[in-house]
Enzyme design. Structure first.
Site, PDB file in Angstrom:
ATOM      1  N   VAL A 167      32.977 -25.014  49.596  1.00  0.00           N
ATOM      2  CA  VAL A 167      34.397 -25.110  49.955  1.00  0.00           C
ATOM      3  C   VAL A 167      35.173 -25.525  48.704  1.00  0.00           C
ATOM      4  CG1 VAL A 167      36.113 -26.241  51.436  1.00  0.00           C
ATOM      5  CG2 VAL A 167      33.820 -25.776  52.331  1.00  0.00           C
TER       6      VAL A 167
ATOM      7  N   LYS B 285      36.729 -21.448  52.020  1.00  0.00           N
ATOM      8  CA  LYS B 285      35.313 -21.569  52.352  1.00  0.00           C
ATOM      9  C   LYS B 285      34.630 -20.255  52.026  1.00  0.00           C
ATOM     10  CE  LYS B 285      32.332 -23.276  55.872  1.00  0.00           C
ATOM     11  NZ  LYS B 285      32.252 -24.267  56.919  1.00  0.00           N
TER      12      LYS B 285
ATOM     13  N   ASP C 120      28.829 -27.246  67.139  1.00  0.00           N
ATOM     14  CA  ASP C 120      28.355 -27.925  65.930  1.00  0.00           C
ATOM     15  C   ASP C 120      29.272 -29.095  65.585  1.00  0.00           C
ATOM     16  OD1 ASP C 120      26.594 -28.310  63.842  1.00  0.00           O
ATOM     17  OD2 ASP C 120      27.547 -26.854  62.524  1.00  0.00           O
TER      18      ASP C 120
ATOM     19  N   GLY D 124      33.503 -29.410  48.483  1.00  0.00           N
ATOM     20  CA  GLY D 124      32.369 -29.695  49.352  1.00  0.00           C
ATOM     21  C   GLY D 124      31.363 -28.559  49.373  1.00  0.00           C
ATOM     22  N   LYS D 125      30.150 -28.916  49.718  1.00  0.00           N
ATOM     23  CA  LYS D 125      29.103 -27.903  49.849  1.00  0.00           C
ATOM     24  C   LYS D 125      28.422 -28.110  51.183  1.00  0.00           C
ATOM     25  CE  LYS D 125      28.412 -27.419  44.961  1.00  0.00           C
ATOM     26  NZ  LYS D 125      27.790 -27.978  43.791  1.00  0.00           N
ATOM     27  N   GLY D 126      28.205 -27.047  51.892  1.00  0.00           N
ATOM     28  CA  GLY D 126      27.511 -27.142  53.174  1.00  0.00           C
ATOM     29  C   GLY D 126      26.252 -26.315  53.144  1.00  0.00           C
ATOM     30  N   ASN D 127      25.665 -26.202  54.290  1.00  0.00           N
ATOM     31  CA  ASN D 127      24.442 -25.440  54.453  1.00  0.00           C
ATOM     32  C   ASN D 127      24.629 -23.974  54.074  1.00  0.00           C
ATOM     33  OD1 ASN D 127      21.828 -25.713  55.184  1.00  0.00           O
ATOM     34  ND2 ASN D 127      22.175 -25.402  57.359  1.00  0.00           N
ATOM     35  N   GLY D 128      25.792 -23.448  54.406  1.00  0.00           N
ATOM     36  CA  GLY D 128      25.988 -22.011  54.248  1.00  0.00           C
ATOM     37  C   GLY D 128      26.844 -21.611  53.068  1.00  0.00           C
ATOM     38  N   GLY D 129      27.402 -22.549  52.361  1.00  0.00           N
ATOM     39  CA  GLY D 129      28.263 -22.145  51.252  1.00  0.00           C
ATOM     40  C   GLY D 129      29.019 -23.282  50.633  1.00  0.00           C
TER      41      GLY D 129
END
Ligand code: ATP
Ligand code: MG
Length: 352
Positions: free
Chosen positions: A83, A98, A191, A76-81
């Site tokens: 996984v 992460k 969040d 997975g990819k999020g706003n900050g980095g």
């Protein structure tokens, strides 16, 4: 009636491409002596200017070392980095790693270390386990429990909507996790959203990323380089006033409503959709709260959602109180099997 918000209400953190993070991770064998080492026994910050080399981590210390991890794939990819699914070389155990790129000041680093320490001390079946965290050269790596079903966001994309009986079973677990964080850890999640609710083949639902958003927001907020998603944010938070754990309950209500209807519950004013995130924020603060359509859902579900999305946080119920709400247990007789519900849709583990 309801439309999906057609804009991305996020500002991006400027990051190097995830590929370079992956490369850095796999090539680096020195994470275990990072600037900051946090484990279940405590937190230690070792500044790079210090001459004293921290002692190496021995397997006998029962600590995880990043060089003992094989990267299997990015999950997975999020706003900050990013996984990654990683596997421990000696025990074959899977973890989620992460990786967040963040060059932070000593002060923020200490705050983050404290936050991660709280995460590591969390022991609750409804909260994702955080095993260990490392900080090295502006990269934070957090070793987490791997949840093989991914997030509720991933799942919702596949199923589109979640029927009430399953939703009640999911909701019960999230409420137990929230009650634990609020009452025992005194943590506000800040969040709560579908991507921060993780699921696995055992039918478990666990909360993740609690507290971290506070650090990200306080570190980057003023510089305006990091802002989380506003979609699930309570009116009192948007208004900039004081907020407490009830803020998470608002988010839970919006998340459940979206899972039930398949649509984000605020409709844009014009056909072309939301033009900027301020419009959505104004709508959350000014409009009456959303509600579940009473012709499609049980009165218990509609009442549960209304209890969550009360605009006045004082009127909004706590997680503990909501666990007694009739909706939460109304399908108990059906013996809802979340395990097969989650697995039959096809877990990412199946594609390994
Ligand atoms: P944002 O960065 O905006 O908060 P996000 O929550 O999706 O968004 P991440 O927390 O980085 O960002 O997670 C990205 C994705 O990685 C998740 O949506 C989920 O699919 C996957 N993921 C995160 N943690 C785990 C985990 N412990 N086990 C399995 N998959 C995970
Ligand atoms: Mg997340």
């Amino acid at each position: 009636m309801m439309k999906k918000a057609s804009f991305n209400s996020k500002l991006k953190l400027s990051l190097p491409p995830p590929e370079s993070l992956t490369k850095f991770l796999t090539e680096s064998g020195t994470f275990q002596v990072g600037d900051l080492l946090v484990n279940k026994d405590g937190v230690r910050i070792v500044s790079e200017s210090e001459t004293e080399v921290p002692p190496p981590i021995k397997p006998s210390d029962n600590q995880l070392s990043l060089e003992d991890m094989d990267v299997i794939k990015v999950v997975g990819k999020g706003n900050g980095g990013v996984v990654q699914l990683v596997q421990h070389k000696w025990t074959s155990q899977f973890f989620a790693l992460k990786v967040i790129q963040m060059n932070i000041e000593e002060q923020a680093r200490t705050a983050l270390a404290q936050e991660l320490k709280i995460n590591q001390s969390s022991q609750c079946p409804y909260v994702v386990v955080c095993y260990q965290s490392f900080y090295k050269n502006g990269v934070i790596s957090i070793v987490l429990e791997y949840m093989d079903g991914g997030s509720l966001l991933d799942f919702l994309k596949k199923v589109k909507t979640i029927p009430e009986p399953y939703l009640a079973a999911i909701c019960k677990q999230v409420l137990k996790g929230l009650a634990y964080l609020h009452r025992e850890k005194h943590i506000i999640h800040r969040d709560l959203k579908p991507s921060n609710l993780l699921i696995n083949h055992r039918g478990e639902v666990k909360i993740t990323d609690f507290g971290v958003s506070r650090i990200l927001t306080s570190t980057f907020g003023q510089a305006n380089t990091f802002v989380g998603t506003y979609n699930y944010m309570s009116p009192e938070r948007i208004s900039g006033g004081k907020y407490d754990s009830k803020s998470d309950i608002w988010s839970l209500g919006v998340v459940l409503l979206e899972c039930a209807t398949g649509q984000f519950p605020y409709s844009p004013p014009e056909e072309e959709g939301w033009t900027n995130f301020y419009e959505l924020m104004v709508a959350v603060v000014d409009q009456p709260p959303p509600c579940a359509p009473s012709d499609q859902f049980s009165p218990q579900f509609c009442s549960f959602i209304s209890a969550c999305v009360q605009k006045d946080p004082k009127v909004r119920q706590s997680a503990l109180k909501l666990l007694e709400h009739p909706f939460v247990n109304m399908y108990d007789d059906l013996d809802v099997d979340l395990s097969s519900y989650f697995t039959d849709v096809g877990s990412p583990l199946a594609s390994l």
